[in-house]
Design an enzyme around this catalytic site. Sequence first.
Site, PDB file in Angstrom:
ATOM      1  N   LYS A 175      26.910  44.109  32.608  1.00  0.00           N
ATOM      2  CA  LYS A 175      28.218  43.682  33.113  1.00  0.00           C
ATOM      3  C   LYS A 175      28.824  42.726  32.088  1.00  0.00           C
ATOM      4  O   LYS A 175      28.267  41.672  31.800  1.00  0.00           O
ATOM      5  CB  LYS A 175      28.060  42.987  34.468  1.00  0.00           C
ATOM      6  CG  LYS A 175      29.379  42.486  35.036  1.00  0.00           C
ATOM      7  CD  LYS A 175      29.207  41.906  36.417  1.00  0.00           C
ATOM      8  CE  LYS A 175      30.532  41.387  36.942  1.00  0.00           C
ATOM      9  NZ  LYS A 175      30.406  40.769  38.267  1.00  0.00           N
ATOM     10  N   LYS A 234      29.487  48.222  33.377  1.00  0.00           N
ATOM     11  CA  LYS A 234      30.777  47.766  33.921  1.00  0.00           C
ATOM     12  C   LYS A 234      31.470  46.859  32.919  1.00  0.00           C
ATOM     13  O   LYS A 234      30.825  45.932  32.428  1.00  0.00           O
ATOM     14  CB  LYS A 234      30.489  46.998  35.211  1.00  0.00           C
ATOM     15  CG  LYS A 234      31.709  46.416  35.871  1.00  0.00           C
ATOM     16  CD  LYS A 234      31.303  45.508  36.979  1.00  0.00           C
ATOM     17  CE  LYS A 234      32.555  44.831  37.481  1.00  0.00           C
ATOM     18  NZ  LYS A 234      32.296  43.820  38.449  1.00  0.00           N
TER      19      LYS A 234
HETATM   20  C1  PBG Z   1      31.818  39.555  41.199  1.00  0.00           C
HETATM   21  C2  PBG Z   1      32.390  40.871  40.823  1.00  0.00           C
HETATM   22  C3  PBG Z   1      33.462  41.127  39.960  1.00  0.00           C
HETATM   23  C4  PBG Z   1      33.688  42.490  40.011  1.00  0.00           C
HETATM   24  C5  PBG Z   1      32.747  43.039  40.861  1.00  0.00           C
HETATM   25  N1  PBG Z   1      31.942  42.017  41.347  1.00  0.00           N
HETATM   26  C6  PBG Z   1      34.353  40.263  39.196  1.00  0.00           C
HETATM   27  C7  PBG Z   1      33.922  39.161  38.384  1.00  0.00           C
HETATM   28  O1  PBG Z   1      32.837  39.156  37.797  1.00  0.00           O
HETATM   29  O2  PBG Z   1      34.727  38.226  38.344  1.00  0.00           O
HETATM   30  C8  PBG Z   1      34.791  43.197  39.241  1.00  0.00           C
HETATM   31  C9  PBG Z   1      35.288  44.435  39.843  1.00  0.00           C
HETATM   32  C10 PBG Z   1      36.613  44.898  39.356  1.00  0.00           C
HETATM   33  O3  PBG Z   1      37.252  44.310  38.468  1.00  0.00           O
HETATM   34  O4  PBG Z   1      37.063  45.901  39.908  1.00  0.00           O
HETATM   35  N2  PBG Z   1      30.658  39.191  40.575  1.00  0.00           N
HETATM   36 ZN    ZN Z   2      30.286  36.976  40.987  1.00  0.00          ZN
END
Ligand code: PBG
Ligand code: ZN
Length: 322
Positions: A191, A244
């Site tokens: 991520k 992601k």
């Molecule tokens: C939270 C989380 C995020 C997303 C999914 N879970 C955002 C972040 O890390 O701030 C992003 C999903 C998206 O942008 O569609 N941990």
């Molecule tokens: Zn988070």
Amino acid sequence: MVRMRRLRANSNIRSLVRETVITKDDLVYPVFIKEGQNIKEPVSSMPGIYQYSIDRFDEELDRIISAGIKAILIFGIPKHKDAVGSEAYNDNGVAQNAVRAIKQKNSDIIVIADVCLCEYTSHGHCGLVCGSEVLNDETLELLGKMSVSLAKAGADIIAPSDMMDGHVEHIRNVLDYSGFKNTLIMAYSAKFASAYYSPFRDAAQSAPSFGDRKTYQMDPANGREAVRECENDIREGADIIMVKPALAYLDVIKDVSYMTNYPIAAYNVSGEYSMVKAAALNGWIDEKRVVMENITAIKRSGAGIIITYHALDVAHWLEEEA
Ligand code: PBG
Ligand code: ZN
């Protein structure tokens, strides 16, 4: 002479040699459930996406099921936030109650519960904070409690998105110890600290109030490190790994798919969705063709599971073609 065009001569031949086909089974639809009553609130940066209270989500669930979507990913938005994200592991919290209500109505739909503290903490970070530091090991305990509480509510899959080190191993251990040996873990493994998340942070009301997430989420420049993240999560017991965002990281999906035979999910994130929507609403692109091309590219790169806000539209388009 090699004539490549023989393979493109008509639509039946093209179907015969097509390498990548999208089906409804590939799709996961993310949903935002907000604590309260009678809420259906549009997310302004994500046209077509709403926050629902549990009572109003009922109608949306009907649409999801009748469209043939088989898996949803739940994000809870609590009323009360505090420094330790208490509502995240409250057995009567908004996500737990939503999971129970959904499972009660339809026990077949796969309910994936996002596990992270950022929607639940007053500071908006994904873990416990001390000064400006996001603490790793102290956070694990809370993520474990959150996972068990969501598994207890009936979640089929726990999806930790916090990017703390050792989270999968810790969550696997506490799930097993608490009697949830068969609850799956889909780890947000690679991520990245991406600018593509900003519409999500409007939707989930989870933007950090100070600093950024760069000490826990990955540097977008690092592909080889992404493979290590996936290797670690597999070693720790993840059943499914995730990359992601998706579209700006297709090379990472491909690298990871060469590295492992575990199932790979890719998250077509909020910013990727919003850009397509904005262009489509302006009449600048053909939405259906662009979306299908994008998700075909994600699958072609090696992800068999596609998490996307376009899922409902895609399911309807696939129905029209059938
Ligand atoms: C939270 C989380 C995020 C997303 C999914 N879970 C955002 C972040 O890390 O701030 C992003 C999903 C998206 O942008 O569609 N941990
Ligand atoms: Zn988070």
